[in-house]
Design a protein around this motif. Structure first.
Motif, PDB file in Angstrom:
ATOM      1  N   UNK A  47       0.809  -1.187  -0.107  1.00 37.54           N
ATOM      2  CA  UNK A  47      -0.132  -0.205   0.108  1.00 37.54           C
ATOM      3  C   UNK A  47       0.850   1.205   0.121  1.00 37.54           C
ATOM      4  N   UNK A  48       0.055   2.320   0.415  1.00 37.88           N
ATOM      5  CA  UNK A  48       0.937   3.680   0.383  1.00 37.88           C
ATOM      6  C   UNK A  48       1.892   3.789   1.436  1.00 37.88           C
ATOM      7  N   UNK A  49       1.680   3.155   2.541  1.00 34.04           N
ATOM      8  CA  UNK A  49       2.637   3.342   3.670  1.00 34.04           C
ATOM      9  C   UNK A  49       2.702   1.963   4.519  1.00 34.04           C
ATOM     10  N   UNK A  50       3.610   1.892   5.607  1.00 33.73           N
ATOM     11  CA  UNK A  50       3.834   0.916   6.408  1.00 33.73           C
ATOM     12  C   UNK A  50       3.822  -0.408   5.615  1.00 33.73           C
ATOM     13  N   UNK A  51       4.909  -0.502   4.691  1.00 31.64           N
ATOM     14  CA  UNK A  51       4.831  -1.523   3.360  1.00 31.64           C
ATOM     15  C   UNK A  51       5.656  -2.795   4.268  1.00 31.64           C
TER      16      UNK A  51
END
Length: 659
Positions: A262-266
């Motif tokens: 996703x966009x963050x916390x990958x």
């Protein structure tokens, strides 16, 4: 009558031969016994040094998938990349469905996988991994909650079966939590969802898990087991139940894995080993059981007439056909003219050769009208003051983009339309891997229409300024691909005339293609003047596009009082702070030296033509590190501006109409 006689003999021979072939084909093979077709794959690891298999031949890596040399595992994504997707597919198709009996194959897929957070941060991470069965080996699905399974190119009839291991809760998809297994049939929305927390399994805890996916094709029964690596299959599965996969299977399918972030916390998904076995049923085709002995027996018993009716019917059919042919030739013969020649020469009319399928052609208005459903509003992809763009579908099923130019735009000067027609046909001959092919055109009833190939993943501006975050590796490749495309066009004495992020497209493999040509610059009166400046305009516009790609900002400021992107980039160059312009959303995976070099190339392209602006061939060499980038002036040239987004006129021949 010589021609008639030859035709008569040809028809008789052809008919006899066809009947004989049909009869022989019918006798040659019969349905034999039912057999098993077994396929077995064995990957104890995916190390490039694995002597058991040649990975580059057996495994196809798509998107952000890669093989890690450190641990010998497939990684999706290859690094801790935001909003990325990838696939690892076994390169050969496997028979998973018998079309005769409509029976799915039985199979068992066992693999070890690990989902971990490379940054070791305590907050939750997001992403997902799937075991997939898909109809092709070249599609890359969308990132984020799509888990790399489907994308915009996948129509409703796209067949996909997946078992997802999802670590992100998406309420819009009916996910119960951020730790579940889903069974997907032709959709990203799971048909069946299992909360694996109830089984003591935590998918993203960083440990190596083993999954067993077992399907009985005859019973149409699916079982899924999960457990830590190194143990035998658990006695209790996380799921077991009836499931018919046959509507979602072709006879031959591709199998493998897909994943996304996703966009963050990958997170990074690793597949470290994989065993797969399938068994499908088929009927063996064997030669006819007829033997010389049986044939001899039939000849000794004239009362046995099993073959007589069919032979008699064939004889009658041939006689009738001969009579019809003779009667037709008799009544359609032409009276022989009285002249010195003994025969009348038959000269066939010259037939128009069809265009090759890769060559642009002329469409009629009826074809365009049918493809766009009468230019329906639901087919509209976008519009501006010059044109309206539609999505269309040709009769052969190919999706296209139809750009219909406004009559007001071209009616002011007839010369505009003539020049545009000439240019469209010239660009239609271009075939380059980074240029969207022109499928054809329609210049009919005052209509001016250009038909392009449809690029499924949409335009670059949607990826830069809309959903998700493109990683640096993708952005760098976009810049190089656009440079290659423009360099090729300029080498053919052509120009794009509309270089911007909405005219750059990404296909299903995230290959960059330049399309949506500007063709005629209507604000310029002189054709000669246009030909002199259009390529230099492309270079300037490419420079601005490079700044947008690296910074993740639009060229126009969205907040009043803020500097436009070009002003901002030069200001940061003057203070030696270009690094601050790099999009921070890409995280720590950016190559800073590479990014600064690309920014300098972009700024160089916005210089005045007589003050150091390179040509596109030189730009390609700079981006490929084949020559050093010249030093930029510390201050911006005064004559670089102004430019106007409404008039498109610039001083110093530096920019093009902004459409």
């Amino acid at each position: 009558m010589k021609f008639s006689t030859n035709l008569f003999i040809f028809i008789i021979l052809t008919t006899t031969h066809t009947i004989s072939l049909a009869s022989a084909k019918k006798k040659k093979f019969t349905t034999g016994p039912e057999i098993n077709i077994t396929k077995h794959l064995y990957f104890p690891n995916f190390s490039p040094n694995n002597p058991i298999r040649t990975l580059n031949q057996d495994i196809t890596l798509l998107g952000s998938a890669a093989i890690s040399p450190e641990n010998g595992c497939i990684q999706i994504p290859e690094n801790n990349l935001q909003y990325s997707a990838g696939r690892a597919i076994y390169s050969s198709p496997i028979r998973l469905f018998d079309p005769n009996t409509r029976t799915p194959a039985s199979f068992e897929s066992t693999f070890t996988f690990q989902i971990h957070n490379p940054t070791n941060r305590p907050e939750p991470i997001s992403g997902g991994l799937s075991f997939i069965i898909v109809p092709d080996e070249f599609t890359v699905g969308r990132p984020g909650p799509w888990l790399g399974m489907l994308n915009d190119a996948c129509e409703d009839e796209y067949k996909v079966v997946a078992v997802e291991f999802d670590t992100r809760m998406n309420p819009e998809f009916g996910d119960p939590n951020d730790n579940h297994v889903g069974i997907n049939l032709g959709s990203v929305v799971s048909n069946i969802v299992i909360n694996v927390s109830e089984f003591g399994v935590h998918l993203n805890d960083g440990t190596v898990h083993r999954a067993w996916i077992i399907y009985d094709g005859y019973r149409k029964f699916l079982e899924i087991y999960l457990g830590p690596d190194g143990i035998v299959r658990p006695a209790r599965g996380v799921y077991s139940g009836n499931l018919d996969l046959s509507p979602y299977l072709n006879e031959y399918m591709f199998i493998g894995f897909s994943g996304s972030t996703g966009n963050n916390r990958t997170e990074v998904h690793s597949i470290c080993s994989w065993n797969f076995t399938s068994v499908s049923r088929a009927f063996l085709r064997v030669p006819s059981a007829e033997s010389c002995e049986s044939k001899f027996a039939i000849e000794n018993y004239p009362n046995v007439s099993s073959k007589t009716p069919s032979s008699f019917y064939i004889f009658v059919a041939v006689v009738v056909l001969v009579l019809i042919t003779m009667v037709s030739l008799y009544f359609n013969r032409k009276p022989k003219e009285t002249n010195d020649s003994d025969e009348i020469a038959v000269v066939p009319k010259e037939k128009q050769r069809p265009s090759p399928p890769t060559r642009a052609r002329k469409f009629n208005l009826a074809e365009i009208n049918s493809a766009t459903r009468g230019f329906a509003e639901l087919q509209v992809l976008g519009s501006d003051s010059r044109s309206v763009t539609y999505k269309g579908s040709l009769v052969n099923g190919c999706n296209v983009v139809v750009k219909r130019f406004s009559g007001k735009f071209l009616s002011a000067r007839v010369s505009d339309r003539r020049r545009m027609i000439k240019e469209v046909k010239a660009v239609g001959k271009i075939r380059h891997p980074n240029v969207v092919s022109i499928r054809g055109w329609c210049f009919d009833r005052q209509e001016t229409i250009v038909v392009y190939d449809f690029v499924p993943n949409g335009s670059l501006d949607k990826w830069l300024f809309g959903f998700g975050v493109l990683p640096w590796t993708r952005r760098f490749k976009v810049v190089k691909d656009v440079a290659e495309a423009l360099s090729y066009l300029h080498s053919k004495d052509l120009a794009h005339k509309n270089v911007k992020t909405s005219s750059v497209f990404l296909d299903v493999s995230f290959r960059t293609l330049v399309g949506d040509f500007g063709f005629v610059m209507s604000t310029i009166e002189s054709t000669r003047f246009e030909s002199l400046v259009s390529q230099k305009v492309d270079i300037f516009e490419f420079g601005v596009l490079v700044l947008e790609v690296v910074s993740g900002r639009t060229r126009r400021s969205v907040n009043p009082g803020e500097l436009d992107l070009l002003d901002l980039a030069w200001a940061m160059h003057e203070t030696d702070e270009k690094a601050k312009l790099v999009d921070r959303r890409m995280g720590l995976v950016v190559n800073p030296d590479q990014a600064i070099r690309v920014l300098e190339v972009g700024l160089m392209c916005t210089l005045n033509d007589n003050k150091g602006r390179p040509n596109m061939e030189e730009v390609v060499e700079y981006l490929n590190f084949e020559r050093p980038v010249p030093e930029l002036p510390m201050t911006r040239p005064v004559s670089l501006f102004p430019y106007s987004s409404t008039t498109g006129l610039c001083s110093g021949y530096t920019c093009a109409p902004f459409k």
